[in-house]
Enzyme design. Structure first.
Site, PDB file in Angstrom:
ATOM      1  N   ASN A  68     -15.032   5.331   7.176  1.00  0.00           N
ATOM      2  CA  ASN A  68     -13.860   4.781   7.855  1.00  0.00           C
ATOM      3  C   ASN A  68     -13.140   5.844   8.669  1.00  0.00           C
ATOM      4  OD1 ASN A  68     -14.027   2.049   7.095  1.00  0.00           O
ATOM      5  ND2 ASN A  68     -13.102   2.477   5.104  1.00  0.00           N
TER       6      ASN A  68
ATOM      7  N   GLU B  14       0.808  -1.216   0.000  1.00  0.00           N
ATOM      8  CA  GLU B  14       0.000   0.000   0.000  1.00  0.00           C
ATOM      9  C   GLU B  14       0.844   1.270   0.000  1.00  0.00           C
ATOM     10  OE1 GLU B  14      -3.332   0.336  -0.193  1.00  0.00           O
ATOM     11  OE2 GLU B  14      -3.661  -1.822  -0.304  1.00  0.00           O
TER      12      GLU B  14
ATOM     13  N   GLU C 293      -2.286   8.750  -0.615  1.00  0.00           N
ATOM     14  CA  GLU C 293      -2.562   8.135  -1.902  1.00  0.00           C
ATOM     15  C   GLU C 293      -1.973   8.984  -3.025  1.00  0.00           C
ATOM     16  OE1 GLU C 293      -6.492   6.650  -4.467  1.00  0.00           O
ATOM     17  OE2 GLU C 293      -6.693   7.350  -2.394  1.00  0.00           O
TER      18      GLU C 293
END
Length: 226
Positions: free
Chosen positions: A135, A85, A94
């Site tokens: 989340n 990741e 990201e």
């Protein structure tokens, strides 16, 4: 008596780190951890952000980590996903995430209890790349930060960052870890990668996992792919 002495000496060496965290520190050693982050580019933002000590401090909030399976195998699985990741703990956020519209990871209709702040974006951040408003909201409640109004905290506070990864892990990944590593891929990014969605990504995760299992001296087990 020997075991008690070992724990006592360890407590002196690591200060306030708990016995549980210390036992995981014996598995995820500095050398093991440095072997991962050491493969990232020296100029990576994560190099000075994701520290071994931050990981150990975050473990204090999640003593259940490492209890669902062999602790070494669970650590190998966790860091296999973290490696994939974040590019060996290189990326905090990201790639291109800041360029996404704020609505990209907002699901107000599906999670009205966690309304999106229109001025904030909920793209991937942290070691497991926490994303989506629900989340951030739920993790913030558990950890103790304002995930909906300050999601950037995950990219500025290294302990909270690791805590979000551990929060996601114990809630969504740990329950399926007994089914094999492939089930953990499904829990993290299954709709995009599994069933032929992105086989190279699956292969990369499995490769990291096998490597880390070998380093930690534990059998990877069955059902590795998805």
């Amino acid at each position: 008596m020997k075991g008690l002495l070992t724990i006592f000496v360890a407590g002196i060496l690591v200060g306030s780190v708990s016995v549980k965290a210390q036992s995981m520190a014996d598995i995820v050693t500095y050398e093991f951890y440095n072997g991962i982050i050491g493969q990232s580019d020296p100029g990576c933002a994560g190099r000075n952000f994701y520290t071994w000590n931050a990981f150990l401090e975050a473990l204090e909030s999640f003593p259940e980590f490492g209890t669902a399976d062999d602790p070494s195998r669970e650590a190998a699985a966790f860091f296999a996903h973290v490696t994939h990741e974040t590019g060996h703990l290189c990326y905090i956020e990201e790639i291109d995430g800041q360029g996404f519209p704020n609505s990209e990871y907002c699901d107000d209709e599906g999670s009205p209890q966690y309304p999106c702040n229109p001025d904030k974006s909920y793209y991937g951040r942290g070691p497991i790349q926490l994303s989506w408003n629900y989340n951030y909201g739920s993790a913030g409640e558990r950890i103790g930060f304002d995930g909906l109004n300050s999601p950037e905290t995950v990219a500025t506070d290294p302990v909270i960052s690791f805590e979000t990864g551990l929060w996601y892990w114990v809630n969504f990944v740990q329950p399926v870890i007994g089914q094999g590593f492939g089930a953990t891929i499904q829990a993290i990014n299954g709709p995009i990668e599994c069933d032929g969605g992105n086989q190279p990504a699956v292969d990369a995760r499995v490769s990291y996992y096998i490597d880390y299992c070998n380093q930690l001296g534990v059998d990877p087990g069955p059902n590795l792919g998805c």
